[in-house]
Design an enzyme around this catalytic site. Sequence first.
Site, PDB file in Angstrom:
ATOM      1  N   LYS A  83       6.335   2.467  -2.678  1.00 18.33           N
ATOM      2  CA  LYS A  83       5.090   2.446  -1.892  1.00 18.33           C
ATOM      3  C   LYS A  83       5.319   2.335  -0.384  1.00 18.33           C
ATOM      4  CE  LYS A  83       1.920   0.813  -5.403  1.00 18.33           C
ATOM      5  NZ  LYS A  83       0.958  -0.178  -5.857  1.00 18.33           N
ATOM      6  N   ASP A 119      -5.228   0.707  -3.842  1.00 17.31           N
ATOM      7  CA  ASP A 119      -5.117  -0.623  -4.470  1.00 17.31           C
ATOM      8  C   ASP A 119      -6.004  -1.624  -3.730  1.00 17.31           C
ATOM      9  OD1 ASP A 119      -3.119   0.207  -6.275  1.00 17.31           O
ATOM     10  OD2 ASP A 119      -1.550  -0.167  -4.787  1.00 17.31           O
TER      11      ASP A 119
END
Length: 283
Positions: A83, A119
């Site tokens: 990420k 997220d």
Amino acid sequence: MTLAPAENGSDAMAGTLRMGLVGRGIALSRTPAMHEAEAAAQGLSCRYELLDTDAGTEGDLSEILARAEAAGFAGLNVTFPYKQAVMEELHELSDAARRIGAVNTVVFRDGRRYGHNTDFWGFSQNLLTGLPDAPLGTVVLLGAGGAGAALAHAISDLKVEQLLIADTRTDAAEALARAVGSQARSVTDLAAAVARADGIVNATPMGMAKLPGLPLDEALIEARHWVADIVYFPLETELLRVAKARGCRTLSGEGMAVFQAVRAFELFTGHPADADRMRETFR
Ligand code: SKM
């Protein structure tokens, strides 16, 4: 996984919307099922592929992105451990991705790569819809990694009075607290922090099927705490089981998994997604 080109008119993939998840050890991900079910419900042909670097997907992250883009993918989700690293491969970042320092959704458009963090929104939506009355005075966040960073920013945007961040890597907790702002600080005395907290949020991998256990001493959990976990396999982690047994209000990682996928689907396709329909794939 072949990442075959889709431009060729005779290619069986022509007209099929392609997307995928890049990560390690992702065989149990529920994200492909959610995207494919939502696409089918909207009458779109879609294939969501797992690009698991622990299970046969070749090349480094840069090569995987280049192959997916050349094969005509609409975009990719990105998970552990890529990420942060993926940010180097992108042309533009959303404000949230830049603030958080992590990307979980890459959109390919007209030769450019756009990075987003869904997220962040996924956690807020899950908390607001799953525990709408949760007091947000003081919240303890366990874990200052990529997921922890998204949650720390999401929680601070929900206007908590105090966000106390704990991580065994104290330098990571301190850096995250600095990035979030004045209402956040890192803590090393977890017992003292939890004693004055309204809520406890687990953003560590502890509790996953492959990493069973508790992210904190269960003796610290009291009935007045609300407790949220981001782990969704299993849906009832040991933390949530203990918290429920104490009488706490709890929130599993299911909603966050759904809402991050909702927003990613919208970014990949440009079509609104139905969260309830995507959640059905967990049943
Ligand atoms: O950020 C998400 C990602 O988009 C998908 C995922 C999964 O399917 O396991 C986990 C998270 O990292």
